[in-house]
Motif scaffolding. Structure first.
Motif, PDB file in Angstrom:
ATOM      1  N   LEU A 136      31.352  46.864  49.742  1.00  0.00           N
ATOM      2  CA  LEU A 136      30.710  47.024  51.043  1.00  0.00           C
ATOM      3  C   LEU A 136      29.208  46.773  50.952  1.00  0.00           C
ATOM      4  O   LEU A 136      28.604  46.230  51.886  1.00  0.00           O
ATOM      5  CB  LEU A 136      30.981  48.423  51.591  1.00  0.00           C
ATOM      6  N   ASP A 137      28.613  47.142  49.814  1.00  0.00           N
ATOM      7  CA  ASP A 137      27.179  46.911  49.637  1.00  0.00           C
ATOM      8  C   ASP A 137      26.827  45.423  49.641  1.00  0.00           C
ATOM      9  O   ASP A 137      25.688  45.052  49.948  1.00  0.00           O
ATOM     10  CB  ASP A 137      26.702  47.532  48.316  1.00  0.00           C
ATOM     11  N   LEU A 138      27.802  44.577  49.322  1.00  0.00           N
ATOM     12  CA  LEU A 138      27.572  43.126  49.294  1.00  0.00           C
ATOM     13  C   LEU A 138      27.673  42.491  50.676  1.00  0.00           C
ATOM     14  O   LEU A 138      27.428  41.292  50.821  1.00  0.00           O
ATOM     15  CB  LEU A 138      28.569  42.466  48.333  1.00  0.00           C
ATOM     16  N   LYS A 139      28.065  43.277  51.676  1.00  0.00           N
ATOM     17  CA  LYS A 139      28.128  42.847  53.083  1.00  0.00           C
ATOM     18  C   LYS A 139      28.958  41.565  53.254  1.00  0.00           C
ATOM     19  O   LYS A 139      28.495  40.557  53.797  1.00  0.00           O
ATOM     20  CB  LYS A 139      26.719  42.653  53.651  1.00  0.00           C
ATOM     21  N   PRO A 140      30.221  41.606  52.819  1.00  0.00           N
ATOM     22  CA  PRO A 140      31.064  40.423  52.962  1.00  0.00           C
ATOM     23  C   PRO A 140      31.573  40.258  54.393  1.00  0.00           C
ATOM     24  O   PRO A 140      31.654  41.221  55.162  1.00  0.00           O
ATOM     25  CB  PRO A 140      32.227  40.731  52.018  1.00  0.00           C
ATOM     26  N   ASP A 141      31.940  39.036  54.744  1.00  0.00           N
ATOM     27  CA  ASP A 141      32.651  38.805  55.995  1.00  0.00           C
ATOM     28  C   ASP A 141      34.113  38.441  55.746  1.00  0.00           C
ATOM     29  O   ASP A 141      34.893  38.275  56.680  1.00  0.00           O
ATOM     30  CB  ASP A 141      31.964  37.740  56.855  1.00  0.00           C
ATOM     31  N   LEU A 142      34.489  38.343  54.454  1.00  0.00           N
ATOM     32  CA  LEU A 142      35.889  38.145  54.054  1.00  0.00           C
ATOM     33  C   LEU A 142      36.147  38.980  52.810  1.00  0.00           C
ATOM     34  O   LEU A 142      35.385  38.906  51.840  1.00  0.00           O
ATOM     35  CB  LEU A 142      36.166  36.669  53.766  1.00  0.00           C
ATOM     36  N   ILE A 143      37.213  39.784  52.851  1.00  0.00           N
ATOM     37  CA  ILE A 143      37.574  40.642  51.719  1.00  0.00           C
ATOM     38  C   ILE A 143      39.061  40.457  51.431  1.00  0.00           C
ATOM     39  O   ILE A 143      39.883  40.465  52.349  1.00  0.00           O
ATOM     40  CB  ILE A 143      37.319  42.134  52.021  1.00  0.00           C
ATOM     41  N   THR A 144      39.408  40.296  50.153  1.00  0.00           N
ATOM     42  CA  THR A 144      40.808  40.393  49.760  1.00  0.00           C
ATOM     43  C   THR A 144      40.991  41.674  48.956  1.00  0.00           C
ATOM     44  O   THR A 144      40.187  41.988  48.075  1.00  0.00           O
ATOM     45  CB  THR A 144      41.268  39.173  48.942  1.00  0.00           C
ATOM     46  N   PHE A 145      42.055  42.396  49.273  1.00  0.00           N
ATOM     47  CA  PHE A 145      42.301  43.715  48.686  1.00  0.00           C
ATOM     48  C   PHE A 145      43.757  43.763  48.233  1.00  0.00           C
ATOM     49  O   PHE A 145      44.672  43.810  49.044  1.00  0.00           O
ATOM     50  CB  PHE A 145      42.018  44.788  49.740  1.00  0.00           C
ATOM     51  N   SER A 146      43.945  43.707  46.922  1.00  0.00           N
ATOM     52  CA  SER A 146      45.284  43.825  46.342  1.00  0.00           C
ATOM     53  C   SER A 146      45.248  44.941  45.312  1.00  0.00           C
ATOM     54  O   SER A 146      44.472  44.889  44.357  1.00  0.00           O
ATOM     55  CB  SER A 146      45.704  42.517  45.668  1.00  0.00           C
ATOM     56  N   ALA A 147      46.068  45.957  45.509  1.00  0.00           N
ATOM     57  CA  ALA A 147      46.067  47.110  44.605  1.00  0.00           C
ATOM     58  C   ALA A 147      47.387  47.847  44.746  1.00  0.00           C
ATOM     59  O   ALA A 147      48.077  47.735  45.754  1.00  0.00           O
ATOM     60  CB  ALA A 147      44.902  48.049  44.937  1.00  0.00           C
ATOM     61  N   GLY A 148      47.709  48.610  43.723  1.00  0.00           N
ATOM     62  CA  GLY A 148      48.922  49.425  43.758  1.00  0.00           C
ATOM     63  C   GLY A 148      50.033  48.921  42.854  1.00  0.00           C
ATOM     64  O   GLY A 148      50.963  49.670  42.544  1.00  0.00           O
ATOM     65  N   GLY A 149      49.949  47.668  42.415  1.00  0.00           N
ATOM     66  CA  GLY A 149      51.006  47.139  41.566  1.00  0.00           C
ATOM     67  C   GLY A 149      51.137  47.888  40.255  1.00  0.00           C
ATOM     68  O   GLY A 149      52.258  48.174  39.793  1.00  0.00           O
ATOM     69  N   ASN A 150      50.016  48.221  39.619  1.00  0.00           N
ATOM     70  CA  ASN A 150      50.071  48.956  38.360  1.00  0.00           C
ATOM     71  C   ASN A 150      50.635  50.355  38.540  1.00  0.00           C
ATOM     72  O   ASN A 150      51.193  50.935  37.599  1.00  0.00           O
ATOM     73  CB  ASN A 150      48.677  49.036  37.736  1.00  0.00           C
ATOM     74  N   ASP A 151      50.467  50.916  39.744  1.00  0.00           N
ATOM     75  CA  ASP A 151      51.040  52.235  40.027  1.00  0.00           C
ATOM     76  C   ASP A 151      52.550  52.135  40.252  1.00  0.00           C
ATOM     77  O   ASP A 151      53.328  52.932  39.706  1.00  0.00           O
ATOM     78  CB  ASP A 151      50.385  52.825  41.273  1.00  0.00           C
ATOM     79  N   VAL A 152      52.968  51.150  41.053  1.00  0.00           N
ATOM     80  CA  VAL A 152      54.373  51.039  41.435  1.00  0.00           C
ATOM     81  C   VAL A 152      55.269  50.762  40.230  1.00  0.00           C
ATOM     82  O   VAL A 152      56.400  51.251  40.170  1.00  0.00           O
ATOM     83  CB  VAL A 152      54.545  49.954  42.526  1.00  0.00           C
ATOM     84  N   ILE A 153      54.790  50.001  39.252  1.00  0.00           N
ATOM     85  CA  ILE A 153      55.641  49.679  38.104  1.00  0.00           C
ATOM     86  C   ILE A 153      55.766  50.843  37.126  1.00  0.00           C
ATOM     87  O   ILE A 153      56.634  50.804  36.244  1.00  0.00           O
ATOM     88  CB  ILE A 153      55.142  48.424  37.345  1.00  0.00           C
ATOM     89  N   ARG A 154      54.977  51.876  37.292  1.00  0.00           N
ATOM     90  CA  ARG A 154      55.060  53.016  36.376  1.00  0.00           C
ATOM     91  C   ARG A 154      56.264  53.889  36.713  1.00  0.00           C
ATOM     92  O   ARG A 154      56.522  54.176  37.887  1.00  0.00           O
ATOM     93  CB  ARG A 154      53.775  53.842  36.435  1.00  0.00           C
ATOM     94  N   PRO A 155      56.988  54.334  35.692  1.00  0.00           N
ATOM     95  CA  PRO A 155      58.146  55.213  35.944  1.00  0.00           C
ATOM     96  C   PRO A 155      57.733  56.467  36.705  1.00  0.00           C
ATOM     97  O   PRO A 155      56.708  57.087  36.408  1.00  0.00           O
ATOM     98  CB  PRO A 155      58.631  55.550  34.531  1.00  0.00           C
ATOM     99  N   GLY A 156      58.528  56.817  37.690  1.00  0.00           N
ATOM    100  CA  GLY A 156      58.300  58.044  38.447  1.00  0.00           C
ATOM    101  C   GLY A 156      57.274  57.960  39.547  1.00  0.00           C
ATOM    102  O   GLY A 156      57.028  58.950  40.248  1.00  0.00           O
TER     103      GLY A 156
END
Length: 280
Positions: free
Chosen positions: A81-101
């Motif tokens: 946010l400090d970089l003041k973008p007008d386009l952001i890509t946000f990909s996260a959660g894959g490392n969490d989902v593949i973990r058992p439980g």
């Protein structure tokens, strides 16, 4: 229609400052660059296309391999946010989902917290579904968890007016020839196809053509088992040991591109095979 509109380049787009956040997928692991420790990846490829059509384009990539979603939200969103973008890509959660439980609904709640912060800027926000893992024996067992997480992602995207880059629907990459030797990260072909998919989602014209994989090698049962043994020794066992030790492949790794900079070419132009990369 004005004369300017009549002659406007159809490849023009509205973005001038792009920031990518996430984990190894966005960092570009599996897609080696010209240096020993360099990685290109789909985000660099998207940025190069975007930069080729507009002036004063800048791109930053804050993604770090191995990071869990809570770490990404805590350490990457504020700098983004400090970089003041007008386009952001946000990909996260894959490392969490593949973990058992792990619970895909709980992971999605954290993801939504990140989207709330990112969407408050008014920037165009692109989010990603996870790939359909049915094609790979290694991750086939978590297909249901990925599907649940994806439905949460789609609902969040609808709520906050995000663009969805749909890996689940990207059938081209559901083939191990699009993956690195670790069977987890895309190789160059895979990152290239994801870049093409993201540009389609953004409705940005481009001349990226599909890359054809080599034919599937014919192996005997014994040869196939040998390949599996090597993979387990070199990639699976170290992954398990890091989980036991509560370590991450991203420990002591910093973002590869923390500041918005002009893009440089990372492949020779078709008509200048011997020319070095230049700024565009």
């Amino acid at each position: 229609m004005s004369a300017h509109e009549d002659h406007q380049d159809p490849a023009q787009h509205p973005w001038r400052r792009y920031v990518a956040i996430g984990d190894s997928f966005t960092e570009g692991i599996g897609d080696p660059g010209p240096g020993t420790d360099d990685h290109i990846g789909w985000a660099d490829r998207v940025a190069q296309v975007l930069s080729s059509h507009v002036p004063d384009f800048a791109y930053a990539n804050l993604a770090v391999r191995g990071k869990l979603i809570r770490q990404i939200v805590a350490t990457q969103i504020e700098p983004a946010l400090d970089l003041k973008p007008d386009l952001i890509t946000f990909s996260a959660g894959g490392n969490d989902v593949i973990r058992p439980g792990s619970d895909p609904d709980a992971v999605a709640e954290i993801f939504e917290d990140g989207v709330v912060q990112l969407s408050s800027t008014g920037a165009t926000l692109v989010v990603f579904t996870g790939i359909d893992t049915h094609f790979t024996p290694v991750f086939r067992g978590i297909r249901g968890k990925v599907a649940i997480y994806n439905e949460n992602i789609r609902a969040i995207a609808e709520k906050y007016d995000c663009i969805v880059a749909d890996q689940w629907a990207l059938k081209e990459v559901q083939d191990m020839r699009f993956f690195d030797d670790d069977r987890l990260h895309y190789n160059t072909l895979g990152h290239h196809e994801v870049a093409r998919m993201v540009l389609r989602a953004l409705a940005v014209p481009n001349d990226l053509e599909p890359m054809q994989p080599d034919p599937i090698p014919v192996r005997t049962w014994r040869e196939a088992r040998t390949v599996d043994f090597v993979w387990a020794r070199e990639y699976l066992v170290p992954w398990v040991l890091r989980r036991v030790r509560q370590q991450s492949s991203g420990d002591h790794i910093t973002a590869k591109r923390p500041s918005p900079l002009p893009m440089t070419t990372f492949a020779p132009a078709k008509d200048a095979e011997d020319e070095p990369g230049e700024q565009v």
